[in-house]
Design a protein around this motif. Structure first.
Motif, mmCIF file in Angstrom:
data_model
loop_
_atom_site.group_PDB
_atom_site.id
_atom_site.type_symbol
_atom_site.label_atom_id
_atom_site.label_comp_id
_atom_site.label_asym_id
_atom_site.label_seq_id
_atom_site.Cartn_x
_atom_site.Cartn_y
_atom_site.Cartn_z
ATOM 1 N N ILE A 53 59.836 133.043 -31.095
ATOM 2 C CA ILE A 53 58.659 132.342 -31.604
ATOM 3 C C ILE A 53 58.307 131.246 -30.610
ATOM 4 N N ILE A 54 57.027 131.198 -30.245
ATOM 5 C CA ILE A 54 56.498 130.122 -29.402
ATOM 6 C C ILE A 54 55.592 129.301 -30.302
ATOM 7 N N THR A 55 55.959 128.044 -30.524
ATOM 8 C CA THR A 55 55.198 127.245 -31.478
ATOM 9 C C THR A 55 54.755 125.906 -30.904
ATOM 10 N N ASP A 56 53.524 125.561 -31.235
ATOM 11 C CA ASP A 56 53.018 124.222 -30.971
ATOM 12 C C ASP A 56 53.714 123.298 -31.961
ATOM 13 N N LEU A 57 53.727 122.018 -31.670
ATOM 14 C CA LEU A 57 54.369 121.071 -32.581
ATOM 15 C C LEU A 57 53.386 120.361 -33.494
ATOM 16 N N ILE A 58 52.155 120.124 -33.045
ATOM 17 C CA ILE A 58 51.171 119.406 -33.855
ATOM 18 C C ILE A 58 50.115 120.396 -34.352
ATOM 19 N N MET A 59 50.150 120.677 -35.664
ATOM 20 C CA MET A 59 49.222 121.628 -36.286
ATOM 21 C C MET A 59 48.964 121.204 -37.722
ATOM 22 N N PRO A 60 47.856 121.665 -38.299
ATOM 23 C CA PRO A 60 47.620 121.414 -39.727
ATOM 24 C C PRO A 60 48.520 122.316 -40.582
ATOM 25 N N CYS A 61 48.575 122.036 -41.847
ATOM 26 C CA CYS A 61 49.291 122.819 -42.881
ATOM 27 C C CYS A 61 50.811 122.732 -42.765
ATOM 28 N N LYS A 62 51.366 123.001 -41.614
ATOM 29 C CA LYS A 62 52.800 122.836 -41.380
ATOM 30 C C LYS A 62 53.007 122.724 -39.882
ATOM 31 N N GLU A 63 53.446 121.548 -39.471
ATOM 32 C CA GLU A 63 53.662 121.286 -38.048
ATOM 33 C C GLU A 63 54.917 121.988 -37.554
ATOM 34 N N GLY A 64 54.994 122.138 -36.251
ATOM 35 C CA GLY A 64 56.162 122.749 -35.637
ATOM 36 C C GLY A 64 57.453 122.010 -35.929
ATOM 37 N N LEU A 65 57.387 120.677 -35.999
ATOM 38 C CA LEU A 65 58.594 119.905 -36.282
ATOM 39 C C LEU A 65 59.093 120.130 -37.713
ATOM 40 N N GLU A 66 58.219 120.516 -38.617
ATOM 41 C CA GLU A 66 58.630 120.907 -39.970
ATOM 42 C C GLU A 66 59.117 122.358 -39.981
ATOM 43 N N LEU A 67 58.483 123.166 -39.168
ATOM 44 C CA LEU A 67 58.736 124.605 -39.154
ATOM 45 C C LEU A 67 60.083 124.968 -38.524
ATOM 46 N N ILE A 68 60.440 124.316 -37.428
ATOM 47 C CA ILE A 68 61.640 124.701 -36.671
ATOM 48 C C ILE A 68 62.901 124.704 -37.537
ATOM 49 N N PRO A 69 63.189 123.632 -38.312
ATOM 50 C CA PRO A 69 64.410 123.692 -39.129
ATOM 51 C C PRO A 69 64.370 124.793 -40.190
ATOM 52 N N GLU A 70 63.186 125.069 -40.733
ATOM 53 C CA GLU A 70 63.062 126.158 -41.705
ATOM 54 C C GLU A 70 63.342 127.503 -41.051
ATOM 55 N N LEU A 71 62.805 127.698 -39.841
ATOM 56 C CA LEU A 71 63.062 128.947 -39.122
ATOM 57 C C LEU A 71 64.540 129.106 -38.825
ATOM 58 N N LYS A 72 65.169 128.046 -38.352
ATOM 59 C CA LYS A 72 66.591 128.117 -38.000
ATOM 60 C C LYS A 72 67.454 128.398 -39.231
ATOM 61 N N ALA A 73 67.063 127.856 -40.385
ATOM 62 C CA ALA A 73 67.827 128.088 -41.607
ATOM 63 C C ALA A 73 67.648 129.521 -42.126
ATOM 64 N N SER A 74 66.422 130.020 -42.098
ATOM 65 C CA SER A 74 66.126 131.335 -42.672
ATOM 66 C C SER A 74 66.267 132.493 -41.688
ATOM 67 N N TYR A 75 66.023 132.227 -40.407
ATOM 68 C CA TYR A 75 66.020 133.289 -39.383
ATOM 69 C C TYR A 75 66.785 132.804 -38.153
ATOM 70 N N PRO A 76 68.096 132.570 -38.280
ATOM 71 C CA PRO A 76 68.849 131.956 -37.170
ATOM 72 C C PRO A 76 68.871 132.791 -35.889
ATOM 73 N N GLU A 77 68.597 134.082 -36.001
ATOM 74 C CA GLU A 77 68.625 134.944 -34.814
ATOM 75 C C GLU A 77 67.371 134.806 -33.949
ATOM 76 N N ILE A 78 66.304 134.261 -34.492
ATOM 77 C CA ILE A 78 65.051 134.128 -33.738
ATOM 78 C C ILE A 78 65.156 132.946 -32.782
ATOM 79 N N ARG A 79 64.827 133.206 -31.517
ATOM 80 C CA ARG A 79 64.803 132.146 -30.513
ATOM 81 C C ARG A 79 63.459 131.425 -30.600
ATOM 82 N N ILE A 80 63.438 130.141 -30.213
ATOM 83 C CA ILE A 80 62.223 129.329 -30.370
ATOM 84 C C ILE A 80 61.914 128.553 -29.098
ATOM 85 N N ILE A 81 60.660 128.664 -28.664
ATOM 86 C CA ILE A 81 60.117 127.802 -27.613
ATOM 87 C C ILE A 81 59.115 126.870 -28.289
ATOM 88 N N ALA A 82 59.326 125.568 -28.134
ATOM 89 C CA ALA A 82 58.401 124.570 -28.684
ATOM 90 C C ALA A 82 57.586 123.993 -27.539
#
Length: 126
Positions: A53-82
């Motif tokens: 997943i390649i994610t921006d950090l500043i976005m409406p509805c759910k920012e990347g900084l909110e999203l990253i910990p959720e992704l890591k908790a639910s989908y730990p195998e997915i790699r992330i570029i912020a």
């Protein structure tokens, strides 16, 4: 053999389109979302999750900084570029440091050079 699937999350259509074209030309399967909430909704219904997943950090509805910990908790195998261009309240380096602490595998500032993004993608998918 299945190609690697990459999800691009950014609220700026031009950035999403540019990354989609750039990575699509490299043979990656691309899915996009305009913010973190849309990405999580898509992931919950996907038959196959992205490898990266390649994610921006500043976005409406759910920012990347909110999203990253959720992704890591639910989908730990997915790699992330912020990536981030910063905001009027916080500089991009601080945001990227926070993203790293939250679990992002790589971080980069906007604007980024094409070869830097491709190198990061190849490294995380190898």
């Amino acid at each position: 053999m299945k190609s690697n699937r990459i999800m691009i999350i950014d609220d700026e259509p031009m950035i999403r389109d540019m990354l989609q074209q750039m990575l699509g030309r490299e043979g990656y399967e691309i899915v996009t979302a305009e913010h973190g909430k849309a990405a999580l909704d898509w992931l919950k219904q996907a038959d196959r999750h992205p490898d990266l997943i390649i994610t921006d950090l500043i976005m409406p509805c759910k920012e990347g900084l909110e999203l990253i910990p959720e992704l890591k908790a639910s989908y730990p195998e997915i790699r992330i570029i912020a990536f981030s261009g910063g905001s009027k309240h916080i500089d991009p380096d601080t945001q990227l440091d926070i993203a790293s602490c939250l679990g992002a595998d790589k971080q980069m500032s906007k604007p980024f050079e094409r070869h830097v993004m491709l190198e990061a993608v190849r490294e995380l998918l190898s």
